[in-house]
Design a protein around this motif. Structure first.
Motif, PDB file in Angstrom:
ATOM      1  N   CYS A 144     -20.520 -45.773   5.191  1.00 46.24           N
ATOM      2  CA  CYS A 144     -19.566 -47.002   4.656  1.00 46.24           C
ATOM      3  C   CYS A 144     -20.459 -48.315   4.562  1.00 46.24           C
ATOM      4  O   CYS A 144     -20.637 -48.928   3.730  1.00 46.24           O
ATOM      5  N   LEU A 147     -23.462 -48.478   2.550  1.00 38.81           N
ATOM      6  CA  LEU A 147     -23.250 -48.749   1.169  1.00 38.81           C
ATOM      7  C   LEU A 147     -22.815 -50.142   0.963  1.00 38.81           C
ATOM      8  O   LEU A 147     -23.128 -50.707  -0.126  1.00 38.81           O
ATOM      9  N   ASP A 148     -22.181 -50.737   1.966  1.00 36.00           N
ATOM     10  CA  ASP A 148     -21.703 -52.217   1.942  1.00 36.00           C
ATOM     11  C   ASP A 148     -23.285 -53.097   1.789  1.00 36.00           C
ATOM     12  O   ASP A 148     -23.215 -54.178   1.174  1.00 36.00           O
ATOM     13  N   ALA A 151     -24.792 -52.817  -1.662  1.00 29.23           N
ATOM     14  CA  ALA A 151     -23.727 -53.736  -2.630  1.00 29.23           C
ATOM     15  C   ALA A 151     -24.243 -55.181  -2.233  1.00 29.23           C
ATOM     16  O   ALA A 151     -24.214 -55.861  -3.230  1.00 29.23           O
ATOM     17  N   ASP A 157     -22.490 -50.747  -6.231  1.00 28.70           N
ATOM     18  CA  ASP A 157     -21.107 -50.706  -5.468  1.00 28.70           C
ATOM     19  C   ASP A 157     -20.537 -49.535  -5.477  1.00 28.70           C
ATOM     20  O   ASP A 157     -19.788 -48.950  -6.282  1.00 28.70           O
ATOM     21  N   PRO A 159     -18.405 -46.029  -4.376  1.00 27.72           N
ATOM     22  CA  PRO A 159     -17.338 -45.658  -3.547  1.00 27.72           C
ATOM     23  C   PRO A 159     -17.735 -44.441  -2.660  1.00 27.72           C
ATOM     24  O   PRO A 159     -18.490 -43.546  -3.139  1.00 27.72           O
ATOM     25  N   VAL A 160     -16.592 -44.094  -1.653  1.00 27.20           N
ATOM     26  CA  VAL A 160     -16.887 -42.884  -0.865  1.00 27.20           C
ATOM     27  C   VAL A 160     -15.600 -42.113  -1.043  1.00 27.20           C
ATOM     28  O   VAL A 160     -14.663 -42.465  -1.041  1.00 27.20           O
ATOM     29  N   ARG A 186     -14.158 -48.856   1.578  1.00 29.40           N
ATOM     30  CA  ARG A 186     -15.033 -48.300   0.835  1.00 29.40           C
ATOM     31  C   ARG A 186     -14.505 -46.549   0.563  1.00 29.40           C
ATOM     32  O   ARG A 186     -14.753 -46.228  -0.594  1.00 29.40           O
ATOM     33  N   GLN A 188     -12.266 -44.165  -1.027  1.00 26.56           N
ATOM     34  CA  GLN A 188     -11.466 -44.335  -2.064  1.00 26.56           C
ATOM     35  C   GLN A 188     -10.178 -43.075  -2.072  1.00 26.56           C
ATOM     36  O   GLN A 188      -9.282 -43.292  -2.727  1.00 26.56           O
TER      37      GLN A 188
END
Length: 270
Positions: A144, A147-148, A151, A157, A159-160, A186, A188
């Motif tokens: 996460c 991925l942050d 983005a 962006d 999601p996980v 992140r 979802q």
């Protein structure tokens, strides 16, 4: 136990027990909802995983259409160690599987590798809490975080979705401080099997979403031919309610203390 799980109008108490189970599991996984948690029971975790994947694809498609971009090349990033249900999802719903290979002593998906595989067509990253290859937990917090950073640098962006696999009913009791669930913004959606470490016989699974907004309403059908109008989100239709009843029985009879004692005992944790 012999009631049709899908007929929530004819058998409202069975539906109420399912609602209670969804709330119990959602709160165990720190769902932020103040009211009812968004989720459902399924026929095993494979169906739950596919429902999670469908929600990811629908949300990605909505974002792409809103931006005026094509929606014909979705992809899903996972480690090559994922259970076959995710390969089925990609094949059945026309999603490109981006299977990150193992390397050296890394036997599951790594954070940097996950982020590097993503682009604007990535519907999500699937992180596994209990790899089928060696039982290890993938570094979901690090994934996460990567991925942050992606983005924040102007990248997509993404999601996980967490496949709870063997850890969804273990980590909350054995490693309660491990952040892998909805405590991470992140994340979802999460799926897990009740018939593994949820201590229920086969086959019941659970799919839980962070919020109502995380589950596109286009995927929810209102069915009215079984006696009354009711929403349904499932690949299967008629199925027995016995597994859901058994799951609720285990929750209320064992409680959190009972699950903690069993899971720590079976994990040899003092």
């Amino acid at each position: 136990a012999d009631k049709n799980m899908i007929d929530k109008d004819e058998y409202p108490q069975t539906a109420e027990i399912e609602r209670r189970c969804v709330n119990i599991i959602g709160r165990m996984w720190h769902a932020p909802s103040q009211g009812d948690v968004t989720g459902c029971s399924t026929t095993g975790s494979s169906e739950a995983a596919m429902l999670g994947g469908l929600a990811l694809k629908w949300r990605w498609r909505e974002r792409m259409r809103a931006a005026g971009k094509p929606v014909d090349r979705p992809n899903l990033v996972t480690g090559i160690n994922v259970q076959v249900c995710w390969e089925k999802f990609c094949r059945y719903w026309d999603v490109e599987p981006r299977l990150v290979p193992m390397e050296g002593e890394r036997y599951h998906l790594g954070a940097e590798e996950a982020a590097a595989a993503c682009d604007e067509n990535t519907i999500g990253v699937v992180a596994v809490l209990g790899s089928t290859f060696d039982g290890s937990y993938e570094p979901i917090t690090d994934i996460c975080g990567a991925l942050d950073d992606l983005a924040a640098r102007g990248g997509p962006d993404v999601p996980v979705h967490v496949d709870g696999a063997s850890g969804g009913f273990i980590a909350p009791f054995v490693q309660p401080d491990l952040e892998w669930d909805f405590r991470l913004p992140r994340v979802q959606s999460i799926n897990a099997s009740g018939h593994k470490y949820g201590l229920v016989y086969p086959g019941v699974g659970w799919a839980i979403w962070r919020s109502k907004e995380a589950l596109p309403q286009d995927l929810v059908f209102d069915v009215n031919y079984l006696g009354g109008s009711m929403p349904t989100f499932a690949l299967n239709f008629s199925r027995p309610g016995s597994e859901v009843i058994a799951q609720y029985f285990m929750f209320v009879s064992l409680g959190a203390d009972g699950y903690r004692a069993i899971q720590r005992g079976s994990s040899s944790v003092a």
